[in-house]
Design an enzyme around this catalytic site. Structure first.
Site, short mmCIF file in Angstrom:
data_model
loop_
_atom_site.label_atom_id
_atom_site.label_comp_id
_atom_site.label_asym_id
_atom_site.label_seq_id
_atom_site.Cartn_x
_atom_site.Cartn_y
_atom_site.Cartn_z
N CYS A 50 0.83 -1.21 0.00
CA CYS A 50 0.00 0.00 0.00
C CYS A 50 0.86 1.26 0.00
CB CYS A 50 -0.90 -0.02 1.23
SG CYS A 50 -1.79 1.52 1.52
N TRP A 83 -7.76 -6.30 5.73
CA TRP A 83 -6.39 -6.76 5.62
C TRP A 83 -6.17 -7.86 6.67
CZ3 TRP A 83 -2.93 -4.86 2.03
CH2 TRP A 83 -3.29 -3.68 1.37
N THR A 117 -8.52 0.26 6.68
CA THR A 117 -7.38 0.75 5.92
C THR A 117 -6.07 0.64 6.69
OG1 THR A 117 -7.70 3.02 6.71
CG2 THR A 117 -8.83 2.39 4.67
N VAL A 118 -4.98 0.55 5.93
CA VAL A 118 -3.63 0.71 6.45
C VAL A 118 -3.06 1.98 5.83
CG1 VAL A 118 -3.15 -1.71 6.88
CG2 VAL A 118 -2.74 -0.80 4.60
N TYR A 181 -5.46 6.60 -8.90
CA TYR A 181 -6.67 5.83 -8.58
C TYR A 181 -7.88 6.36 -9.32
CZ TYR A 181 -4.16 3.44 -4.82
OH TYR A 181 -3.27 2.66 -4.12
#
Length: 343
Positions: A50, A83, A117-118, A181
């Protein structure tokens, strides 16, 4: 991983809009949000794949926070839920004792409604996520965690340059970091072309800016460089093909290519990049963009180590500081996943 486990990223007929609502709690020296900076209390959860998490990996390493802030590593792929810690024995994070990062989010907010999210920083005693605000997180590592910086840590967010760093970083975020993105997840030809034109206009602007100076702001590496680098590192292996950002490869944009190689060859940057995980993540997880989930073999990565000659522009990478020591044994990118490990 079955089809019904996958997330979907492209909404037909619509432009891509990122959900930017994050958990904004901050970990600060004075603990004003209830979470004071303490060595050993928190765990930074990341995934090398990521780009947003890669920023935190780089900043933590440059500042020498390894002993104060432990790091948990998720695998390169995930399903629609979360994740996962599939790189660890038994698929369980050895510090948090969980299989899915989702569990730490639910400890903070039961049935947390947004994306898992990370990067995320987790309070180890409670097992709850403190923050996933990736933009503020790295700034706080620079400014709030100073008591635990290594001797010789660089000043990544110097007070005298913060206005300019913030301005440049916002332009880079809007048109480049998020711009790729907006190309890749565009749901219409019109929204794709709009994002494509903005992306390359900004890359041209950055090329002009960097033609006569080694770094984005001032004469040393700053937060602005970290933020741009993680997108550039993924450009040719992923974005050029997978996200259709194909006006030019990074390797065909001479100034940005030299700039990216300069940073890549700087301790703390290239030695955090795992190209194998990066490619696996994008090409496998985004199954609506790449239904076959076939991961490309290319491109050749050896060119990341070719001379860049950016030192001729002057500048001091770490200012009055020093390069970070080599990565800790448990945090070394596997051999073959980055050209810095070849040979």
């Amino acid at each position: 991983m079955s089809e019904d486990q996958q997330g979907y990223y492209v909404l037909p007929g619509q432009e891509y809009t990122r959900d930017t609502t994050y958990i904004e709690t901050r970990i600060t020296a004075d603990g004003r949000d209830g979470y004071p900076v303490e060595a050993g209390r928190y765990r930074l959860v990341v995934a090398r794949a990521c780009p947003w998490a890669n920023r935190a990996i780089i900043v933590r390493r440059l500042l020498g926070l390894e002993d104060a802030l432990s790091m948990g590593m998720c695998g390169p792929t995930h399903d629609a839920r979360s994740w996962t810690f599939d790189l660890d024995p038994g698929g369980v994070d050895p510090v948090l004792g969980i299989e899915r990062l989702q569990e730490a989010y639910f400890k903070r907010t039961p049935d947390y409604p947004r994306g898992i999210t990370v990067p995320a920083i987790v309070d180890v005693p409670t097992g709850a996520v403190v923050t996933n605000d990736f933009a503020q997180m790295t700034l706080d590592l620079s400014t709030e965690w100073t008591a635990f910086h290594r001797d010789g840590a660089p000043e990544l967010y110097p007070e005298r340059l913060r206005g300019e760093i913030d301005e440049v970083a916002q332009l880079v975020y809007k048109d480049v970091n998020n711009g790729v993105y907006r190309c890749g997840f565009a749901g219409s030809q019109r929204s794709y072309e709009f994002a494509f034109d903005r992306l390359f206009a900004r890359l041209d602007w950055l090329s002009e800016r960097l033609a006569g100076q080694r770094y984005l702001v001032g004469d040393t590496i700053t937060e602005a460089d970290v933020r741009l680098f993680t997108t550039l590192a993924r450009f040719d292996p992923v974005y050029h093909g997978h996200f259709k950002t194909n006006r030019s490869k990074l390797s065909e944009m001479p100034v940005l290519w030299a700039y990216a190689r300069d940073l890549f060859q700087t301790p703390g940057f290239g030695d955090t990049i795992d190209f194998a995980q990066i490619k696996e993540h994008y090409y496998v997880v985004h199954s609506d963009v790449n239904p076959s989930r076939i991961v490309p073999k290319g491109p050749d990565l050896a060119n990341w180590l070719t001379p860049h000659h950016r030192e001729e522009l002057g500048g001091r990478p770490f200012g009055d500081g020093t390069p970070p020591p080599p990565p800790r044994p448990g945090e070394v990118v596997p051999e073959g996943a980055t050209p810095l490990r070849v040979g």
